[in-house]
Design an enzyme around this catalytic site. Structure first.
Site, short mmCIF file in Angstrom:
data_model
loop_
_atom_site.label_atom_id
_atom_site.label_comp_id
_atom_site.label_asym_id
_atom_site.label_seq_id
_atom_site.Cartn_x
_atom_site.Cartn_y
_atom_site.Cartn_z
N CYS A 92 -2.09 8.84 3.46
CA CYS A 92 -2.20 8.32 2.03
C CYS A 92 -3.36 8.78 1.34
CB CYS A 92 -2.05 6.72 1.78
SG CYS A 92 -1.48 5.88 3.28
N GLU A 102 0.79 -1.25 0.00
CA GLU A 102 0.15 -0.07 0.01
C GLU A 102 0.87 1.08 -0.17
OE1 GLU A 102 -2.83 -1.47 3.37
OE2 GLU A 102 -3.34 0.61 2.85
#
Ligand SMILES: Cc1cc2nc3c(=O)[nH]c(=O)nc-3n(C[C@H](O)[C@H](O)[C@H](O)COP(=O)(O)OP(=O)(O)OC[C@H]3O[C@@H](n4cnc5c(N)ncnc54)[C@H](O)[C@@H]3O)c2cc1C
Length: 1010
Positions: free
Chosen positions: A804, A770
């Site tokens: 993020c 990720e």
């Protein structure tokens, strides 16, 4: 006083049985006849009422449960604020064909009349349904009509609607209108239209409006017949409990000034009641006013509204009885039922509160209203004002208050038919709540009224529904008491059928704030943990607070041999952990979740100290960690069930999944709890032994959590925590032949290094990465600017932008670009940076000096930017920054900090914008703000990102609800907190056994009939 702060979540049943029931049922029993007769008279009169309120007609014709009603709401909410023709056309085209409008159309020749009458058509001539008319006639008309004409017609129609509910455009006109003879039976409370302030400029404008309204009212003919309603949230952009100290400095003086003006001008003032988390705040301010000299025997015109749907309304009024007596002051109380019910339920579920602050049954709200009226009756220092349109509530109050002075209140444009009956009586007193302002400001108010009164449970809705039944309409709420034990609305903890929701902390509650105690001299050391043992090495480093650079303790980084030992131990024990039954594993991780929940205070402090996270962000991430434990436990329980697969006779076919073995988890510092726990638990629960390596910056959090995990019962052989340098540790583990899984969250560059190292191996371990994103939010001109700005502030600046998922580029349709930019800059000025351990801090520091320097270097490359003032601190702070860019391709990489870039696009070039977003090569999150389904659908169908958020902020994905993760440069998938995650970490196995090999197919032979 303390008692009223601790009743927010009292059990509904308890309150009814212990406080309300006897009070209301005794009075009802003794006065049943009178209440019933009055209720019947009110309802009968309302049904026969010839003119009928326009609102009534609206509800009657356009039920909110119909397509037309929903379309009406959508149009009313958005149409008037849209500046450009294209978007207006798109909105109309988008909404109108949905409804079956033919039934409202008289004939299709006179277009304007038709559209006006359809729309909302409150001209008093709404038309009968005609058989055999074209289906969807308006859809056809829309297609055939010239656009400007259509736009004007519909705009006009929405204006007609608006006119029904705005009393007048400004206070001067409102006063004049209220003085007209036709209003002589009524008094008025002017509500200056406008929603909560988002910027200081907004709040100043609203303040001036209130000031002017009080002065103008004071100078009018009968000031005693008029009052002003004030929304405190419009007087300060941060009317929130966590900003109490700031409010004392900035809001209190303004409120005192307005009350003083009211006193000088003999104008009554009432604070509207707002969301439940603001009740304490308004009580604090109220107390200050009472304790001051603003109110004395010459002025008792100050007051506030109390919402009976709140569980503590009754207790607030009980407290008020003694309090006012002791202070010998008189005030007004407006008793309402409450206008934010749906919002309160949603907030409590999202935040995982213990319970709801409001009742969950409509009839309980109704009983509460009556019980509260009893409390008001006892109070000789209160002038009671009952704001309701419900016939039974009115009849009850009228009977209860027979010998006491009081007034009713109704909303302008509503309830005319209800009060027309009482109007004829001597001593009738009713105040009209009269919204004053531009039509554009009306719309949010109108939508709230439509929602609140158009809902199926609402009295006005039932009165107006086509088959209204008088008996049902006048029914006492006590008749439904047996339904008290059945609640359709589950407690916030139980909203997920198959797992418990994590509990949150309600930071508007005084008890909870008081319990949030942090250690004064927080300190601690962090070690690697192998085989349950702390490993002290010579590689000693300081744990430094990014807020003020104090040294919190020492962390001991692993040396090469530490990693070797960890790998060896894990491999030796891999099979043992694999064989632990899934039920036992689940028990361990559910224990772990509970332990995290029990230690929430301490973990919040770790987050704040070591990672500079605000209290609010820390709570959110602790909840996420708990949700990961529970969600993966539930998933594991499903996927680890062995399945028997159907096949030919004489064979047994089984399918099962099993853990693989050694797994490496590398987690980031930006979610030191949630991601660390999520990844580690996922790898463990699937039967893998795990070497977990947290970011160096969050070593202490990881150390604390692994200690908790061992305490929860995890065998010490199943896990090794290895602190220290990522490259050293990862390279060693990756070289090991037995490595099966690598789970990584972090930067794209590191992910690529890991990937290329893995490619050199003989076997092919699973790699889940990720990484980040250059995430955009697309805002078209149908969006509500204030709403957009709130979502950009949270999506871009919360957690100092170190998520993020954060919004990095705001793409705004050119017609509203300047407006959004201005409001956003205004809202940024309301954000403060500071000590993460303080409740009032919005934004903490970034993680370290390198991060700070990188972000600052990026900002320096641009000339057009706005930045909040920096704070004077030696911590690693970067002020929230807004940078104007020409085009998306001006940015190449993710900027991991509180920086939002803003750019404009043309409505006609939306598809080009989507292509540009895809060309960025990331694919993590995207926000969309638009009221037009066609636009939303187009974007959703074309954009290549993992998580899309529509008309909301774009952060805070909830485990199992919004599984999280992206494509391309943003990651490999599967999504964290989603149904595919665990499976990726396991082997699948099919076992096919020829059961006929030994002794033939005996079972087949014995099963068949002869
Ligand atoms: C003059 C005036 C001033 C007002 N000022 C305010 C104000 O300052 N602040 C404010 O919040 N509201 C205010 N309101 C709105 C008010 O709170 C009510 O929403 C509205 O009047 C409808 O209540 P009712 O008694 O007329 O209708 P009813 O239909 O009898 O009652 C509706 C009430 O039931 C509640 N309800 C619906 N379903 C449920 C359920 N399942 N469980 C529990 N409760 C449920 C609704 O939320 C609403 O409060 C005001 C209303 C008037 C008339």
């Amino acid at each position: 006083m303390q008692k009223i702060f601790s009743n927010k979540y009292t059990n509904q049943k308890d309150i009814v049985e212990k406080n309300f029931f006897n009070l209301v049922s005794d009075f009802s029993k003794h006065n049943q006849k009178e209440i019933e007769t009055t209720s019947i008279a009110i309802v009968q009169n309302a049904i026969d009422y010839k003119i009928g309120s326009q609102f009534g007609k609206l509800i009657h014709e356009f039920s909110l449960s119909s397509n037309e009603g929903i379309v009406l709401m959508c149009l009313a909410e958005a149409l008037l604020r849209i500046p450009d023709a294209k978007t207006i056309n798109d909105l109309i085209e988008d909404k109108i064909p949905i409804g079956d409008w033919k039934k409202y159309i008289k004939n299709d020749k006179d277009l304007f009349v038709n559209i006006s009458s359809i729309a909302f058509l409150l001209t008093g001539k709404i038309v009968e349904e005609k058989e055999n008319e074209h289906k969807n006639i308006l859809g056809k008309i829309v297609k055939n009509l010239s656009e400007p004409l259509l736009r004007n017609a519909i705009k006009q129609a929405v204006n007609i609607l608006a006119k029904q509910f705005v009393f007048e455009k400004d206070i001067e006109k409102a006063i004049k209108f209220s003085d007209e003879k036709k209003h002589e039976k009524y008094t008025f409370s002017f509500d200056m239209l406008g929603e909560a302030a988002v910027t200081y400029e907004d709040s100043e404008r609203y303040y001036k409006q209130y000031e002017n309204a009080i002065l103008t009212t004071g100078q009018s003919k009968n000031p005693e017949k008029k009052s002003i309603s004030i929304k405190l949230s419009s007087l300060h952009p941060r009317y929130e409990r966590n900003k109490l100290d700031l409010l004392k400095k900035e809001l209190y003086p303004k409120v005192f000034k307005l009350v003083e003006l009211g006193r000088q001008n003999k104008v009554d003032i009432c604070f509207d009641a707002e969301e439940a988390d603001r009740l304490n705040l308004s009580l604090f301010i109220f107390k200050e006013i009472i304790e001051s000299n603003l109110i004395d025997e010459t002025y008792s015109g100050f007051g506030f509204a109390v919402q009976a749907y709140q569980k503590r309304a009754f207790f607030v009024l009980e407290w008020l009885n003694q309090y006012l007596e002791s202070k010998n002051k008189k005030i007004n109380i407006r008793l309402v039922k409450g206008a934010y019910w749906d919002t309160e339920i949603k907030i409590a579920q999202e935040q995982g509160f213990n319970d709801y602050p409001v009742f969950t049954k409509k009839f309980v709200t109704d009983i509460s209203y009556l019980a509260c009226a009893h409390k008001l009756l006892e109070n000789n220092n209160v002038y009671s004002q009952f704001a309701t349109h419900n016939a039974h509530s009115i009849a009850y109050i009228k009977t209860l208050f027979k010998h006491k002075d009081f007034e009713f209140q109704k909303l302008h444009g509503m309830g005319d038919e209800i009060y027309s009956h009482l109007e004829k009586e001597d001593g009738f007193k009713c105040r009209v709540y009269a919204p004053v302002g531009g039509y554009q400001d009306l719309l949010p108010y109108l939508v709230r009224r439509l929602l609140e009164n158009g809902a199926n449970t609402s009295f006005i809705h039932q009165l107006k529904s086509k088959n209204s039944d008088i008996k049902k309409l006048i029914q006492s709420p006590l008749d439904k008491i047996e339904k008290l034990n059945f609640d359709k609305i589950k407690k916030p903890a139980d909203i997920y059928e198959d797992r418990k929701n994590s509990s949150g902390l309600d930071l508007s509650e005084e008890d909870i704030i008081n319990q949030l105690k942090f250690e004064n001299n927080f300190s601690g050391n962090a070690f690697s943990i192998i085989d349950g043992q702390d490993i002290k090495t010579s590689n000693e480093n300081n744990i430094i607070s990014p807020f003020d650079l104090t040294i919190l303790g020492k962390k001991y980084y692993a040396e090469e041999q530490t990693v070797d030992i960890a790998i060896k131990k894990l491999k030796e024990n891999s099979n043992t952990w694999k064989k632990v039954p899934i039920e036992k594993k689940i028990e361990i991780f559910l224990n772990f979740a509970n332990l995290i929940e029990e230690n929430i205070n301490h973990i919040i402090q770790i987050c704040a100290k070591e990672s500079g996270k605000s209290i609010k962000n820390s709570i959110a991430e602790i909840r996420e960690a708990i949700d990961f434990c529970r969600y993966y436990s539930k998933e594991a329980n499903i996927i680890f069930k062995e399945k028997i697969l159907k096949g030919p006779t004489g064979e047994m076919n089984k399918y099962k999944i099993i853990g693989k073995g050694l797994s490496l988890v590398i987690s980031p510092w930006n979610f030191p709890i949630a991601i660390f726990v999520g990844q580690t638990v996922a790898a463990l629960i699937t039967g893998n032994v795990v070497l977990t390596k947290p970011a160096e910056q969050s070593s202490f959090a990881a150390y604390y959590l692994i200690k908790l995990l061992l305490k929860a019962g995890l065998p010490k052989e199943a896990i090794a925590l290895v602190l220290g340098d990522g490259a050293l540790i990862a390279n060693k583990v990756i070289q090991d032949k037995k490595l099966k899984n690598v789970i990584f969250t972090g930067s794209l560059d590191t992910a690529k290094i890991i990937q290329s190292n893995l490619q050199k191996k003989e076997n092919i371990p699973t790699f889940i990465a990720e990484t980040g994103g250059l995430n955009c939010m697309i805002v078209d001109s149908s969006a509500l600017p204030e709403h957009v700005v709130k979502d950009v502030v949270s999506s871009g600046f919360d957690s100092a932008g170190q998520r993020c998922s954060a919004c990095r580029i705001l793409c705004v349709e050119e017609n509203i670009y300047e407006k959004i930019k201005d409001i956003l800059i205004g809202a940024m000025k309301t954000q403060n940076m500071g000590d993460p351990e303080k409740l009032s801090t919005d934004i903490g520091p970034v993680i370290d000096a390198d991060a700070q320097a990188n972000i600052n270097d990026h900002i320096k490359k641009f000339t057009k930017f706005f930045q909040n003032e920096n704070i004077s601190s030696n911590g690693y702070f970067v002020p929230p920054t807004l940078i104007e860019i020409e085009k998306l391709s001006d940015l190449k990489n993710e900027i991991f900090g509180p920086v939002v870039h803003i750019t404009k696009y043309k409505a006609s070039e939306l598809e080009k914008l989507i292509d540009e977003i895809n060309d960025l090569g990331f694919g993590l999150t995207l926000g969309i703000h638009s009221r037009i389904d066609k636009t939303v659908n187009l974007i959703v169908s074309k954009v290549e990102v993992g998580n899309i958020y529509i008309n909301r902020n774009m952060i805070g994905a909830v485990v199992g609800v919004q599984p999280f993760g992206g494509y391309e440069k943003s990651g490999t998938g599967p999504k964290a907190g989603g149904p595919e995650y665990l499976k990726r970490l396991c082997y699948e196995q099919s076992i096919s056994n020829n059961t006929a090999a030994m002794g033939g197919n005996a079972s087949l032979l014995s099963e068949v009939e002869d």
